[in-house]
Design an enzyme around this catalytic site. Structure first.
Site, PDB file in Angstrom:
ATOM      1  N   GLY A  44       0.811  -1.219   0.000  1.00  0.00           N
ATOM      2  CA  GLY A  44       0.000   0.000   0.000  1.00  0.00           C
ATOM      3  C   GLY A  44       0.839   1.261   0.000  1.00  0.00           C
ATOM      4  N   CYS A  45       1.913   1.251   0.760  1.00  0.00           N
ATOM      5  CA  CYS A  45       2.793   2.424   0.847  1.00  0.00           C
ATOM      6  C   CYS A  45       3.512   2.668  -0.475  1.00  0.00           C
ATOM      7  CB  CYS A  45       3.793   2.256   1.983  1.00  0.00           C
ATOM      8  SG  CYS A  45       2.986   2.125   3.596  1.00  0.00           S
ATOM      9  N   THR A  46       3.871   1.605  -1.160  1.00  0.00           N
ATOM     10  CA  THR A  46       4.517   1.732  -2.461  1.00  0.00           C
ATOM     11  C   THR A  46       3.543   2.312  -3.483  1.00  0.00           C
ATOM     12  OG1 THR A  46       6.041  -0.082  -1.995  1.00  0.00           O
ATOM     13  CG2 THR A  46       5.668   0.466  -4.323  1.00  0.00           C
ATOM     14  N   ALA A  49       3.122   6.014  -2.785  1.00  0.00           N
ATOM     15  CA  ALA A  49       4.306   6.767  -3.226  1.00  0.00           C
ATOM     16  C   ALA A  49       4.327   6.891  -4.748  1.00  0.00           C
ATOM     17  CB  ALA A  49       5.582   6.096  -2.723  1.00  0.00           C
TER      18      ALA A  49
END
Length: 146
Positions: A44-46, A49
């Site tokens: 999710g963080c990737t 970003a």
């Protein structure tokens, strides 16, 4: 409870991906997208970003600064930035000072919350929970603030 719209954004100073000292005050007069995320190089963080990476030129053209914040250290941020070619700064909040100041702490991680801070240092928008879809997050913000 996450800081509300209308309040002053807490000032901070932290090291970025390259070890440079970054303070919120150095962006006075500009809109700042301060997004908190749990951990570098997780699915999710990737995707989140990458959403900001895809919108980077549009943000830059509108004089909007994007700063990502997690509890990861500078080395982790460097690897994450290099792996995905991220064109914006990530701030290392290893001790949780910024995370606590913005009330987005969740154990040893930051909750996924984004603050839009105007040029005077006031929080003008907050995205969290259902108001945030990681794949389109950066574009969703552009629609609501410009």
């Amino acid at each position: 409870m996450t800081l509300p719209v209308g309040c002053a954004a807490p000032q901070f100073t932290a090291k970025d991906t390259n070890g440079n000292t970054v303070s919120l005050s150095q962006f006075a007069g500009k809109t700042v997208i301060l997004y908190f995320y749990p951990k570098d190089d997780t699915p999710g963080c990737t995707r989140q970003a990458q959403s900001f990476k895809a919108a980077h030129e549009e943000y830059k053209g509108k004089d909007i600064v994007v700063l990502g914040v997690s509890r990861d250290n500078e080395e982790s941020h460097q690897k994450f930035t290099e792996k995905y070619g991220l064109p914006f700064q990530l701030l290392a909040d290893v001790d949780g000072t910024i995370t606590k100041a913005y009330d987005v702490e969740k154990g040893d991680y930051a909750k996924r919350v984004t603050f839009v801070i105007d040029g005077t240092g006031k929080i003008i928008q907050v995205y969290e929970g259902e108001t945030m879809k990681v794949d389109t997050h950066a574009q969703d913000i552009l629609v609501t603030i410009v």
